[in-house]
Enzyme design. Structure first.
Site, PDB file in Angstrom:
ATOM      1  N   MET A   1       0.788  -1.098   0.026  1.00 58.57           N
ATOM      2  CA  MET A   1       0.087  -0.010   0.018  1.00 58.57           C
ATOM      3  C   MET A   1       0.949   1.289   0.084  1.00 58.57           C
ATOM      4  O   MET A   1       2.075   1.117   0.355  1.00 58.57           O
ATOM      5  CB  MET A   1      -0.983   0.147   1.196  1.00 58.57           C
ATOM      6  CG  MET A   1      -1.828  -1.021   1.237  1.00 58.57           C
ATOM      7  SD  MET A   1      -3.049  -1.282   2.495  1.00 58.57           S
ATOM      8  CE  MET A   1      -4.198  -0.141   1.893  1.00 58.57           C
ATOM      9  N   ASN A   2       0.309   2.394  -0.435  1.00 62.04           N
ATOM     10  CA  ASN A   2       0.880   3.588  -0.439  1.00 62.04           C
ATOM     11  C   ASN A   2       2.489   3.479  -1.285  1.00 62.04           C
ATOM     12  O   ASN A   2       3.193   4.339  -0.967  1.00 62.04           O
ATOM     13  CB  ASN A   2       1.219   4.257   1.067  1.00 62.04           C
ATOM     14  CG  ASN A   2       0.014   4.190   1.817  1.00 62.04           C
ATOM     15  OD1 ASN A   2      -1.018   4.298   1.446  1.00 62.04           O
ATOM     16  ND2 ASN A   2       0.057   3.995   3.188  1.00 62.04           N
TER      17      ASN A   2
ATOM     18  N   GLY B   1       2.350   4.458  -4.593  1.00 60.92           N
ATOM     19  CA  GLY B   1       2.237   5.430  -5.582  1.00 60.92           C
ATOM     20  C   GLY B   1       1.724   4.678  -6.778  1.00 60.92           C
ATOM     21  O   GLY B   1       1.651   5.163  -7.709  1.00 60.92           O
ATOM     22  N   LYS B   2       0.786   3.577  -6.501  1.00 66.52           N
ATOM     23  CA  LYS B   2       0.254   3.020  -7.798  1.00 66.52           C
ATOM     24  C   LYS B   2      -0.912   3.879  -8.431  1.00 66.52           C
ATOM     25  O   LYS B   2      -0.766   3.873  -9.675  1.00 66.52           O
ATOM     26  CB  LYS B   2      -0.638   1.811  -7.225  1.00 66.52           C
ATOM     27  CG  LYS B   2       0.516   0.630  -7.106  1.00 66.52           C
ATOM     28  CD  LYS B   2      -0.230  -0.777  -6.507  1.00 66.52           C
ATOM     29  CE  LYS B   2      -1.015  -0.490  -5.394  1.00 66.52           C
ATOM     30  NZ  LYS B   2      -0.372  -0.506  -4.094  1.00 66.52           N
TER      31      LYS B   2
ATOM     32  N   GLU C   1      -6.596  -1.538  -8.057  1.00 61.19           N
ATOM     33  CA  GLU C   1      -7.290  -2.425  -7.343  1.00 61.19           C
ATOM     34  C   GLU C   1      -7.318  -3.808  -7.805  1.00 61.19           C
ATOM     35  O   GLU C   1      -8.402  -4.550  -7.333  1.00 61.19           O
ATOM     36  CB  GLU C   1      -8.361  -1.801  -6.318  1.00 61.19           C
ATOM     37  CG  GLU C   1      -8.077  -0.341  -5.805  1.00 61.19           C
ATOM     38  CD  GLU C   1      -7.261  -0.332  -4.763  1.00 61.19           C
ATOM     39  OE1 GLU C   1      -6.691  -1.549  -4.364  1.00 61.19           O
ATOM     40  OE2 GLU C   1      -7.000   0.600  -4.174  1.00 61.19           O
TER      41      GLU C   1
ATOM     42  N   GLN D   1      -6.084  -6.482  -7.318  1.00 63.37           N
ATOM     43  CA  GLN D   1      -6.323  -7.726  -6.338  1.00 63.37           C
ATOM     44  C   GLN D   1      -7.513  -8.166  -6.061  1.00 63.37           C
ATOM     45  O   GLN D   1      -7.745  -9.226  -5.927  1.00 63.37           O
ATOM     46  CB  GLN D   1      -5.395  -7.317  -4.981  1.00 63.37           C
ATOM     47  CG  GLN D   1      -6.164  -6.470  -4.154  1.00 63.37           C
ATOM     48  CD  GLN D   1      -6.058  -4.925  -4.370  1.00 63.37           C
ATOM     49  OE1 GLN D   1      -5.353  -4.645  -5.672  1.00 63.37           O
ATOM     50  NE2 GLN D   1      -6.414  -4.264  -3.549  1.00 63.37           N
TER      51      GLN D   1
ATOM     52  N   CYS E   1      10.058   0.242   3.848  1.00 62.15           N
ATOM     53  CA  CYS E   1       9.635   0.067   5.180  1.00 62.15           C
ATOM     54  C   CYS E   1      10.396   1.069   6.499  1.00 62.15           C
ATOM     55  O   CYS E   1      11.095   1.553   5.748  1.00 62.15           O
ATOM     56  CB  CYS E   1      10.096  -1.550   5.752  1.00 62.15           C
ATOM     57  SG  CYS E   1       9.849  -1.596   7.539  1.00 62.15           S
TER      58      CYS E   1
ATOM     59  N   CYS F   1      12.223   0.610   8.527  1.00 58.02           N
ATOM     60  CA  CYS F   1      13.805   0.385   8.904  1.00 58.02           C
ATOM     61  C   CYS F   1      14.564   0.532   7.646  1.00 58.02           C
ATOM     62  O   CYS F   1      15.898   0.443   7.703  1.00 58.02           O
ATOM     63  CB  CYS F   1      13.528  -1.332   9.258  1.00 58.02           C
ATOM     64  SG  CYS F   1      13.454  -2.293   7.746  1.00 58.02           S
TER      65      CYS F   1
ATOM     66  N   CYS G   1       8.644  -4.379   5.842  1.00 51.72           N
ATOM     67  CA  CYS G   1       9.714  -5.580   5.412  1.00 51.72           C
ATOM     68  C   CYS G   1       9.224  -6.876   5.838  1.00 51.72           C
ATOM     69  O   CYS G   1       8.300  -6.940   7.155  1.00 51.72           O
ATOM     70  CB  CYS G   1      10.985  -5.264   5.395  1.00 51.72           C
ATOM     71  SG  CYS G   1      11.684  -5.271   7.164  1.00 51.72           S
TER      72      CYS G   1
END
Ligand SMILES: [Zn+2]
Length: 195
Positions: A11-12, A14-15, A86, A88, A143, A145, A181
């Site tokens: 998600m997020n 930039g699709k 979307e 999926q 992520c 991290c 991740c």
């Protein structure tokens, strides 16, 4: 040669911005792109809205039982490109129908969507696209991290969820998502992949 494409990412990533850019590029060349979206996704209703604020009306909302091959043959044979947001949420059968469209009508179809749900399991539409699409392209995001985010973590009122329906729309009923991740996904959900 027309192709079936699957651009997937967490998600997020930039699709939606990519979709809007892609449609704009085609129009600038004098071509006709159309945008479709499964109706199950209620975010923005019949519009797609990017995180940077750009929006656009969807040309066709796909019902779960719709035969997208028939829909396209009946109404959209003169288009140059079909973009599906979307993706999926498509059924496996609908993905198969899209491949038949690509072959029979020679129209390229670009599907954008998530690979996995908040439990790390693939959505049926995404799984089928990963099986059969001509071209796969990962849209990468990071992520917290610093490693590549691959998973979506569902939060309700800020609390990490490890049970629930596969579909819960971002922004509804206090649901939000963050990306992670594999290592951070395990940390946040408090379980190993082999549990
Ligand atoms: Zn991480």
């Amino acid at each position: 040669m027309a192709k079936l494409y699957f651009f997937y990412g967490a998600m997020n990533s930039g699709k939606t911005t990519r979709i809007l850019q892609c449609a704009y590029n085609y129009e600038e060349q004098g071509m006709t792109p159309i945008i479709m979206k499964p109706k199950i996704d209620t975010k923005g209703d019949d519009k797609i809205v990017s995180r940077i604020g750009a929006k656009r009306k969807v040309d066709y909302l796909i019902e779960p039982k719709a035969n997208v091959y028939d829909v396209i043959v009946e109404s959209y044979t003169n288009v140059d490109l079909i973009i599906i947001d979307e993706a999926q949420f498509l059924t496996e059968k609908q993905v198969n129908q899209l491949m038949d469209v690509v072959i029979d009508l020679n129209i390229s179809i670009m599907c954008f969507g998530l690979r996995t749900d908040f439990l790390g399991n693939s959505f049926p539409g995404a799984r089928r696209l990963l099986d059969i699409a001509h071209e796969l392209s990962e849209i990468k995001t990071i992520c917290e991290c610093g490693h590549k985010a691959m998973f979506n973590v569902r939060l309700v009122d800020g609390k990490v969820q490890t049970e629930g329906d596969s579909v819960a729309i971002d922004g509804e009923k206090n649901v939000t998502y963050t990306v992670a991740c594999p290592r951070c996904f395990r940390l946040k959900t408090h379980r190993k992949f082999d549990n």
